[in-house]
Enzyme design. Sequence first.
Site, PDB file in Angstrom:
ATOM      1  N   ASP A  18       0.836  -1.200   0.000  1.00 55.44           N
ATOM      2  CA  ASP A  18       0.000   0.000   0.000  1.00 55.44           C
ATOM      3  C   ASP A  18       0.873   1.254   0.000  1.00 55.44           C
ATOM      4  O   ASP A  18       2.094   1.182  -0.179  1.00 55.44           O
ATOM      5  CB  ASP A  18      -0.968  -0.020   1.182  1.00 55.44           C
ATOM      6  CG  ASP A  18      -0.278  -0.069   2.539  1.00 55.44           C
ATOM      7  OD1 ASP A  18       0.909   0.299   2.628  1.00 55.44           O
ATOM      8  OD2 ASP A  18      -0.938  -0.474   3.505  1.00 55.44           O
ATOM      9  N   MET A  19       0.258   2.397   0.198  1.00 56.06           N
ATOM     10  CA  MET A  19       0.984   3.673   0.162  1.00 56.06           C
ATOM     11  C   MET A  19       2.057   3.781   1.240  1.00 56.06           C
ATOM     12  O   MET A  19       3.001   4.548   1.117  1.00 56.06           O
ATOM     13  CB  MET A  19      -0.005   4.844   0.283  1.00 56.06           C
ATOM     14  CG  MET A  19      -0.868   4.996  -0.950  1.00 56.06           C
ATOM     15  SD  MET A  19      -2.145   6.277  -0.812  1.00 56.06           S
ATOM     16  CE  MET A  19      -1.231   7.681  -0.262  1.00 56.06           C
TER      17      MET A  19
END
Length: 139
Positions: A18-19
């Site tokens: 993810d980010m």
Amino acid sequence: MDKEIFTLDFKVRDYECDMQGIVNNSVYQNYLEHARHEYLLAKGIDFAELTRQKINLVVLRAELDYKLPLVSGDEFFVDVRVEQSSRVRFDFVQHIYRKRDNKLMLAAKITGTSLNERGRPFVPDVIANLMDTVAEAED
């Protein structure tokens, strides 16, 4: 005596992160499911064939305890063993360990059952036999 434990190796792919640069929490369920299916195949149980026989293995509950995050490129393995939790339920007890330091990354208990063609829960012999193997290994 030690219980028989199945293991399967993996490597984190960039797109699973993810980010924050760590494996997205939902991706761990994919790892666990793939390891369960490979475990069944290794035991001679074809998930698709069971479905054709109108025996549907279903997940009732998923308990995941996230310990440490995996990151892109991490090599890890998932272990799998089966325990009976009730007359009509069984648990896949699974762990994810990072290979480089053998650290526990995730602990999971996936509770399932089988549904027959009428939608009634039961434990088919092929799954019951897996649990017998585990019980015998404890003696």
